[in-house]
Design a protein around this motif. Sequence first.
Motif, PDB file in Angstrom:
ATOM      1  N   GLN A  36      -8.137   5.025  -1.180  1.00  0.00           N
ATOM      2  CA  GLN A  36      -7.383   5.318   0.031  1.00  0.00           C
ATOM      3  C   GLN A  36      -8.252   5.448   1.282  1.00  0.00           C
ATOM      4  O   GLN A  36      -9.360   5.941   1.242  1.00  0.00           O
ATOM      5  N   ARG A  64      -4.217   2.276  -2.047  1.00  0.00           N
ATOM      6  CA  ARG A  64      -3.847   1.110  -2.855  1.00  0.00           C
ATOM      7  C   ARG A  64      -4.133   1.415  -4.308  1.00  0.00           C
ATOM      8  O   ARG A  64      -5.128   2.076  -4.612  1.00  0.00           O
ATOM      9  N   VAL A 113      -3.602   5.556   3.755  1.00  0.00           N
ATOM     10  CA  VAL A 113      -3.110   4.268   3.271  1.00  0.00           C
ATOM     11  C   VAL A 113      -3.875   4.012   1.986  1.00  0.00           C
ATOM     12  O   VAL A 113      -5.102   3.887   2.015  1.00  0.00           O
ATOM     13  N   ASP A 154       0.835  -1.186   0.000  1.00  0.00           N
ATOM     14  CA  ASP A 154       0.000   0.000   0.000  1.00  0.00           C
ATOM     15  C   ASP A 154       0.877   1.246   0.000  1.00  0.00           C
ATOM     16  O   ASP A 154       2.001   1.224   0.491  1.00  0.00           O
TER      17      ASP A 154
END
Lengths: 129, 1382
Positions: free
Chosen positions: B438, B457, B455, B359
């Motif tokens: 996110q 992806r 975080v 990530d």
Amino acid sequence: MTPDLKRILMVEDDPDIQTVAQFALEAVGGFNVQVCGDGKRALEQTLAFQPDLILLDVMMPGMDGPAVLKALRANSQMSGTPIIFMTAKVQPQEVAHYKELGALEVISKPFDPMLLSDMIHQIWEQKYG
Amino acid sequence: MRFPKIPRRWFYYLLAAMVLLALYFLFQVLDGWEEFAAGRSSTFDLHAILFQEAHTHLISGLLRIAVLLIALLATRGAFASARKSQERLERILETAADGIYFVNRSGRMTMVNAAVEKMLGATRAEICKTKYNHPTWKTTTPDGKPFPDEEQPFSRVIKTGAPVHGVEQYLQRADGKQILVSINATPLKREFGQVIGVVGTLTDITERKRAEKELETTTSLLKSLFDNLDEFFFSVDVATGRVLQASNACEKMFGVSAQSFMDDPNSWRRFIHLDDKSKVADARSEMSQGTTTIQEMRIVDSGGQPRWVEAKFKPIMDSSHRPVRFDAILSDITERKRGERALIESEERYKNIVENANDIIYRTDANGRFVFYNAKASQLLKYSADELIGRHYLDIIDPDFRKETRQFYRDQIVRQIPNTYHEVVVIGKDGTKLWLGQNVQLLTEEGRLIGFQSVARDISERKRAESEAQRHVEQLSTLNEIGRTVSTARDLTSVLDTIYEQVSRIIPFDAFYISLYAVETDELSFPLLIDGGKRYLSERKKPIHGSDLFMTLTTGIPRRIIRTPEDMVQPPKPGTGVGDQSRQSAALLFAPLFVKDNVIGVISAQSYTANAYSEEHLQLLTSIAYQAAIAINNARLLEALYQSEDRYKELYDKAPIAYYSVDASDGRIRMANQTMAEMLGYAMDDLIARPIFDVYADTPFGKEKAKQVFERFRAGEEIHDEEVQMLTAEGKPLWVSISAQAVRDAAGSVVYSRSMAQDISKRKAAEEGLRQAEEKYRGIFENAIVGIYQTSMEGKWLTANSALARTLGYESPAQMIDEMSDLNRQFYVDPNRRADFVREMEEHDVVWGFESEVRRRDGSIIWFSENARTIRDQADNRIGFEGTTIDITDRKQVDRLKSEFVSVVSHELRTPLTSIRGSLGLIAGGVAGEIAPKAKSLVDIAYKNSERLILLINDILDIEKIESGKMVFDNRPMELLPLLEQAVEANTGYAEQYGVKLLLNSQLPSVMVNADYGRLTQVVTNLISNAVKFSPRGGVVEIALAQRKANVRVSIQDHGSGIPEEFQSRIFQKFAQADSSTTRQRGGTGLGLNICKAIIEKLSGRIGFESQPNVGTTFFFDLPEWRDESAAPTAPAKTRILVCEDDYDTAALLQLLLQQAGFAIDLAHTAAQAKMLLQKNHYGALTLDLALPDQDDIAFIHDLRENESTRALPVIVVSVRAEQGRVAVNGDAVKVIDWISKPIDAKRLIGAVNCATAHAPKPAVILHIEDDDDVFQVAALMLQDIARVEHATTLKQARERLSHEHFDLVILDLEMPDGSGLELVPLLQAQIPPIPIVVFSVDEISKETAAKVSAVLIKSRTSNEKLVETIRSLVPTPQPVIAGGE
């Protein structure tokens, strides 16, 4: 050492065969022969005569040959006496049976009287020579 | 100490005077002794000398005293110096720190020094009053025990005269206190050892003792502290490396006791972890500099458990600043270390997670500027590790998403949502766009926003897949729609419309057409043509060769064509552009319309934009084309169908199967074909609209069943092959099999049926016949006289007929099956009999004449003979046995009686014979004395005949045994030659009587047969004695042993007169002798050969003879050679192929190929080798190279054909010169199966070999119809090399065999027990092809008859050679089948 073979007891219920065989053994073979006609007598005579060899018929009234053999073997005084069966009943399995009982050999009837003594000598030589 | 004060001068005077006086008296005595010794005085009166003459000698005595006084005065100086040293001694004594004392012999203190005074706190005078037993001296020992008087040191020394040292004792001071002193005491002795006093010292040790005690307390305190510490302490001697001391913590630290730790010379080093030994070395080098070091290191305790310790090493230096020992303290820090490691690991883990996360992780401050991002982020976004730090996050957001993203963050802040998810497109440094999904977290501190953490992806792939999926759904639904059209649309127009409509949904185009090709006219039509949004009318035109459309049409390959601008300048390719000719397409798609394997047209989409189409579009169009083709074709077919409705109607009517249709609602016949009407005998008009049940018979399989079937049909079930009984118009029931399918309306409900009916009355009749037949068999089964049964493998009755049950004493089969549940125990008397039965079955699948004693229900025992076979299921598994039984108790009884009878009789016969023969033998032997010559000859006769009688009895017994199957054979493998030698030896004497010599001639030194020694000897002896008897005097009988194929042959040859031909056929029969005179001449019983034959056949052999009048006779028998199977297990015989090939590699290849195909291979590399092998072995085929080194190959083939034994051998030529070879041999008589060129085609090779061997010549089969077994035996033997001879002993048997076996020739005897052999002639001639007939009989036949047969041979006039030659000429010589190489 080959034991002596001089005295033969012949046990045979047929008197004609008795005569012929005795004649053959004495005249041709030079043996000292006694004969008897039944098993019971055979036992008595074995004790009295102390033969070197017994020629034993199979089919006899009263005790038959194998019975005589067993009785002889059961008696310590006579158990060592070698026995040859002389019989017309010589099927392979019968012969095997006699030998199992402890017979030295089996001579088939009818026998050749001129060769009988030789045959006995041969058997003797084979076993003890 | 103070001596008594005597004036020293006086002492000297006195001493001098006394000495003078003593000298005076000494002189007097000496004088007196001189006179007495000189005889001048008679007595030596010592008293007189001393006292009477004293004054006479006084003057001289005084003189002498004076002299002595002078000497005495001279010694005065010496005394003075002695006195000085005594004073010095006294001063030392007085000032000594230790007390000094003198004790006299009575134990009183006589003198003490100042120190004693001080110690005891008393004056000298006071002390000197005391004795050894005074309380001062007699207090206690240090451990508090009182002294007995005799143990008091002074008194002990006085008593024993031995000194004491260091006696520690309390003394009592004057003030009552006690002091601890150490006492030394030495005795003062006179010259004769008498103790006159004691001198010694007293040392005050109170203070020392106290200090000592204090030290001890401290030490023990320290020690206990030291031992109870968790830290392990030890110290090591640097020089020796030995552990000097170790604390108890050793146990805890290393798991060994402190003592064993110290005892172990290598102790502490052994516990150091291998990896940390270097740390110890470091510590050592530091210690040598005097530095104390602390190391963290690992140790491994005695249990192998590692732990961390902190070790402090402190060196102890000597004065020269070298370490002498070091002390070490080890503290266990394992726990701490573990904690540390866990912490490190956890940190690492988080670091790893962040750094290696798949990530993207990043953080911004409250203003949205990057403060951190991980490696993944920089990897994906292509920014370096710190490039983005300080920049605003919106910088990387796709401009299209910026507004939305900003709004998103605002919302999050305003609504105080700690975690949210959103998807956004970001742009990397290189311009690539990425979809990120996110999770955004608000970072707050004390309620104040400090930043965001995300975080995220990369979800580009998912997004792509999503849109892809959506597109696919669309495409699929389009295809599906077209598919649906295919099945629903009926006319071409609606099909085309649907296709157009659907295609426009998924493929963009400017022009679109569907073009169909008509083969008959070679024309293209365009039923659908759109260009620039305009639909054009269909036009027809010839396809233009080379056009794109044409290419797809002819090749069936979909095409995608993109035209470059240059192409576009060129005039359009003729035939491609359609519709709006003013514009050219830049991108074109062509997809074939396939129906089965034919292209019926092309579908094309075209666009003016060059990059309009991808490969995917082409695929889509191809799929559409596939569906469209079916739809178009269906529509066209349907059109065609309508056109041919009339024809269809006819087909329907004339179909061999009855078709009809029943209305589901009212069950009336809606429609029927002609066949149906004819089948039922109705007029068509009469049939239509008739209720269907009318045509069914009034039986359970008629109306009743029809109604059930109709209900099932109405419920929606398809009807298959229901067998029902219909009724014809004439009222005759008719078995038919009906099937029906439902035709449904749009709502799916059943409207009517499509039915068909098939007349199955014939089959039904056949079935009925079968059933009746079965019933009949059942009747046979039930009413049979023999028992019939079926049993399971396990030994249970499955079925049994009444006969069997009855025989075994049961009332019914059911009762028997019920009561006798275990054949093993209840049926057979011998408990092993059933096992024997099963074993036989397993070996042969059948048993024949299996005789056993079995139990009846009442326990009585009878004899059964069983014939049985194995029952197998369809998968060929054994499932049981079935068989028949016959009660053979009576036969057994008879057998037993017979055999007893024979045995008894023979014994009873022998007994008198024994004496007859014995007597005669003795007489004839001359033992009984000489007899007259005449009498002798008579006796000889009697003797000879008695011998014969004996032999006869023996032979009869043998025959009886053989016939009753009781002859026991003790077969075992044995060498044959020794048996022959012994037989020859035994018969030599006998032969000599006839003046005949026996010669044994063996070619086989060692050959084994499996036989009974005694029985085989009997045969050989019999044959030898026969041969001897029939030999002329001086003749020779030769006994030979030879190999004959897989057999060994023993032959006994005489040179006698031979066997008369007319007798030859009977020779093996019982009591067969050529004539009775022979018997008289030669003796013998007439049973010998019969017995020999029986014995040899029992030994799986065959006996025979060859005889020539006046030349001799050879009797022989063949026995199978016995080979040690265990030594060389023979695989199931493979066909053997001889590979003749000079090239070793090719030979190996051929060998491999053929071996894999299941043949056994011999290799020959030269023609000579091949010929040698061909002579020795039999081969199924020969493969031949045409380039053998030692012989011209074609000549070799000719050689093979010349040779009798290889004439029929199939040859396959494998050669590079195969073609030339074929030409060279062409037209020649040589038969070659195939010509195979190299390189070898394995398939063809194996095919050719298979073909050759499959058709490998089989020996001819001859049927010999002959009632005399011996004639058959002889003929079979003679012909064995030409053919296999089968035997039929009656005409009936011959007919039977001829009806289902193939024979190449028939040898026919005319006189058969059941008629004349000629009766068979028509039958034989009727065979295809007709079977050649050789009449072999005693009688002559008419010319007409002779004309119908191939040859006529008269028995006894025909020599063996003639017979063999005749038959050889008539039996087809095996020829190879010629499989073409064409």
